[in-house]
Design a protein around this motif. Structure first.
Motif, short mmCIF file in Angstrom:
data_model
loop_
_atom_site.label_atom_id
_atom_site.label_comp_id
_atom_site.label_asym_id
_atom_site.label_seq_id
_atom_site.Cartn_x
_atom_site.Cartn_y
_atom_site.Cartn_z
N GLY A 100 6.40 -0.12 -4.18
CA GLY A 100 5.17 0.58 -4.56
C GLY A 100 4.24 -0.30 -5.35
O GLY A 100 3.03 -0.37 -5.07
N TRP A 101 4.79 -1.01 -6.34
CA TRP A 101 3.96 -1.92 -7.13
C TRP A 101 3.48 -3.10 -6.30
O TRP A 101 2.34 -3.57 -6.48
N ALA A 102 4.32 -3.56 -5.38
CA ALA A 102 3.91 -4.67 -4.49
C ALA A 102 2.76 -4.24 -3.60
O ALA A 102 1.85 -5.04 -3.32
N SER A 103 2.76 -2.98 -3.16
CA SER A 103 1.68 -2.47 -2.32
C SER A 103 0.37 -2.41 -3.09
O SER A 103 -0.70 -2.76 -2.57
N VAL A 104 0.44 -1.98 -4.36
CA VAL A 104 -0.76 -1.92 -5.21
C VAL A 104 -1.30 -3.34 -5.42
O VAL A 104 -2.51 -3.59 -5.33
N LEU A 105 -0.39 -4.28 -5.71
CA LEU A 105 -0.80 -5.67 -5.91
C LEU A 105 -1.43 -6.23 -4.65
O LEU A 105 -2.47 -6.92 -4.71
N ALA A 106 -0.83 -5.93 -3.49
CA ALA A 106 -1.37 -6.43 -2.21
C ALA A 106 -2.75 -5.84 -1.94
O ALA A 106 -3.65 -6.54 -1.44
N LEU A 107 -2.95 -4.56 -2.28
CA LEU A 107 -4.26 -3.93 -2.10
C LEU A 107 -5.30 -4.64 -2.96
O LEU A 107 -6.41 -4.95 -2.50
N GLY A 108 -4.95 -4.89 -4.22
CA GLY A 108 -5.89 -5.53 -5.14
C GLY A 108 -6.19 -6.97 -4.78
O GLY A 108 -7.31 -7.46 -4.99
N VAL A 125 0.50 7.32 -6.10
CA VAL A 125 -0.62 7.04 -7.01
C VAL A 125 -1.86 7.80 -6.54
O VAL A 125 -2.26 7.65 -5.37
N PRO A 126 -2.51 8.61 -7.40
CA PRO A 126 -3.71 9.34 -6.98
C PRO A 126 -4.87 8.38 -6.72
O PRO A 126 -4.89 7.26 -7.23
N PRO A 127 -5.86 8.82 -5.92
CA PRO A 127 -6.91 7.91 -5.42
C PRO A 127 -7.68 7.13 -6.48
O PRO A 127 -7.85 5.92 -6.35
N PHE A 128 -8.15 7.80 -7.52
CA PHE A 128 -9.00 7.08 -8.48
C PHE A 128 -8.19 6.16 -9.39
O PHE A 128 -8.69 5.11 -9.81
N LEU A 129 -6.95 6.52 -9.67
CA LEU A 129 -6.09 5.60 -10.42
C LEU A 129 -5.80 4.37 -9.56
O LEU A 129 -5.82 3.24 -10.07
N LEU A 130 -5.54 4.60 -8.28
CA LEU A 130 -5.31 3.48 -7.36
C LEU A 130 -6.54 2.60 -7.29
O LEU A 130 -6.45 1.36 -7.30
N ASN A 131 -7.71 3.23 -7.24
CA ASN A 131 -8.98 2.49 -7.23
C ASN A 131 -9.11 1.62 -8.49
O ASN A 131 -9.50 0.46 -8.42
N ALA A 132 -8.79 2.21 -9.65
CA ALA A 132 -8.91 1.50 -10.91
C ALA A 132 -7.97 0.29 -10.95
O ALA A 132 -8.36 -0.81 -11.36
N LEU A 133 -6.73 0.49 -10.51
CA LEU A 133 -5.76 -0.60 -10.52
C LEU A 133 -6.18 -1.72 -9.57
O LEU A 133 -6.15 -2.91 -9.94
N CYS A 134 -6.59 -1.34 -8.37
CA CYS A 134 -6.92 -2.34 -7.35
C CYS A 134 -8.18 -3.13 -7.72
O CYS A 134 -8.22 -4.36 -7.58
N ALA A 174 -7.83 -4.22 7.55
CA ALA A 174 -6.90 -3.70 8.54
C ALA A 174 -5.56 -3.34 7.89
O ALA A 174 -4.78 -2.55 8.45
N LEU A 175 -5.27 -3.90 6.72
CA LEU A 175 -4.02 -3.61 6.01
C LEU A 175 -4.17 -2.53 4.95
O LEU A 175 -3.22 -2.20 4.25
N LEU A 176 -5.38 -1.96 4.85
CA LEU A 176 -5.66 -0.96 3.82
C LEU A 176 -4.75 0.26 3.96
O LEU A 176 -4.15 0.72 2.98
N ALA A 177 -4.64 0.81 5.18
CA ALA A 177 -3.84 2.02 5.39
C ALA A 177 -2.37 1.76 5.10
O ALA A 177 -1.69 2.57 4.45
N LEU A 178 -1.85 0.63 5.57
CA LEU A 178 -0.43 0.31 5.38
C LEU A 178 -0.07 0.22 3.91
O LEU A 178 0.90 0.83 3.45
N PHE A 179 -0.87 -0.52 3.14
CA PHE A 179 -0.57 -0.68 1.72
C PHE A 179 -0.86 0.59 0.93
O PHE A 179 -0.20 0.86 -0.09
N THR A 180 -1.84 1.38 1.38
CA THR A 180 -2.13 2.64 0.70
C THR A 180 -0.95 3.60 0.82
O THR A 180 -0.57 4.28 -0.13
N ILE A 181 -0.37 3.64 2.01
CA ILE A 181 0.83 4.48 2.22
C ILE A 181 1.96 4.00 1.31
O ILE A 181 2.66 4.81 0.69
N GLY A 182 2.11 2.69 1.20
CA GLY A 182 3.17 2.15 0.37
C GLY A 182 2.97 2.39 -1.11
O GLY A 182 3.93 2.36 -1.89
N SER A 183 1.71 2.64 -1.52
CA SER A 183 1.41 2.83 -2.94
C SER A 183 1.61 4.26 -3.42
O SER A 183 1.44 4.54 -4.61
N ALA A 184 1.95 5.19 -2.52
CA ALA A 184 2.17 6.59 -2.91
C ALA A 184 3.23 6.65 -4.01
O ALA A 184 4.16 5.84 -4.03
#
Length: 295
Positions: A206-214, A30-39, A18-28
């Motif tokens: 932005g980095w906090a959003s990526v960390l939260a996604l992962g 970052v392109p999708p596959f790089l975000l995928n790799a990090l998470c 349920a928090l995927l969209a919120l944190f994804t917006i915050g991670s901008a």
């Protein structure tokens, strides 16, 4: 572990998604596959910590075929999902991609020891109607394409197939998801280097959003979902998964990104009703089984 406890653990994945969209917006941006790799790299680290409790020897007992299946499923789902929205950035694409809970409910009837009832199907359809109100009510630009919609459909089938097949792999330890995450991270990085520009998160948020996604939606959630699929009530979890788009929208409302509406209220009623029907059907089935065992 009891069936009800495993179901509750599995539902925590829905709460995290349920928090995927919120944190994804915050991670901008970052392109999708790089975000995928990090998470997924972060998710893999979580998995290593999870696995350390039992010892890494447990990973050697898992067949390479299982690793290939799980890794390709996680990577394939996200690759199809991102590609679908690039080709067809519309609400209809999101709705088709969100057919996976309904497919889980329907496909679960093919599993040994599982029985799909009328109320499970009705509950799934009612909950799907609630999810449709949420997804179709979102403002999204762009024109749809047949290929994009087709990829969204394959995306839904991929996740449903992976989830239901996990039940057949009940003897495979959940620690195997660690390898799924690490391989998915590696594959995502390879695709990123081939097709995407490298854009890093902006600032602390932005980095906090990526960390939260992962840590959550693209990390721990896959481990708790695995527990739910293997040992919990698969039909109930399938229907309850429709809470994700509703809770996601509520999170965006709370963050001030989206506005409250009558559609959100109506969706809440439909999703709650659908989940309640599925829960009632499951409870009725359990009671019936208990009564027969006493005869």
């Amino acid at each position: 572990m009891t069936r009800s406890r495993a179901t509750a653990i599995g539902f925590t994945a829905v709460l995290m998604w349920a928090l995927l969209a919120l944190f994804t917006i915050g991670s901008a941006p970052v392109p999708p596959f790089l975000l995928n790799a990090l998470c997924f790299a972060i998710g893999g680290i979580i998995g290593l910590i999870w696995t350390a409790r039992r010892g890494f020897g447990v990973l050697r007992s898992v067949s390479w075929r299982v690793y290939a299946f799980g890794s390709l499923a996680l990577f394939g789902y996200h690759a199809l999902y991102f590609s679908a929205f690039r080709l067809s950035p519309t609400a209809e694409t999101g709705l088709i991609a969100y057919l996976w809970p309904l497919f889980i409910v329907l496909l679960s009837g093919l599993l040994p020891g599982e029985r799909l009832g009328f109320w499970h199907i009705l509950g799934a359809l009612i909950a799907f109607a609630g999810a449709a109100l949420i997804v179709l009510g979102r403002e999204q630009g762009g024109e749809g394409s047949a290929l994009g919609l087709g990829l969204a459909f394959l995306c839904a089938l991929t996740w449903a197939g992976y989830s239901v097949a996990s039940r057949r792999l009940g003897a495979v330890p959940t620690e195997s998801v660690t390898v799924f995450c690490l391989v998915t991270a590696a594959l995502s990085l390879a695709v990123h280097l081939m097709v995407e520009p490298t854009l890093w998160p902006q600032g602390v948020f932005g980095w906090a959003s990526v960390l939260a996604l992962g840590l959550g939606p693209v990390g721990l959630a896959f481990f708790t979902w695995d527990v739910g699929m293997k040992r919990g009530d698969i039909q109930l979890l399938g229907v309850a998964s429709y809470a994700a788009p509703l809770l996601s929208t509520l999170a965006l409302v709370a963050a001030g990104i989206a506005k409250p509406s009558v559609a959100i209220l109506a969706a809440a009623v439909l999703i709650t009703t659908g989940a309640a029907l599925a829960a009632w059907a499951s409870a009725k089935r359990v009671k019936s089984s208990d009564d027969q065992s006493l005869l």
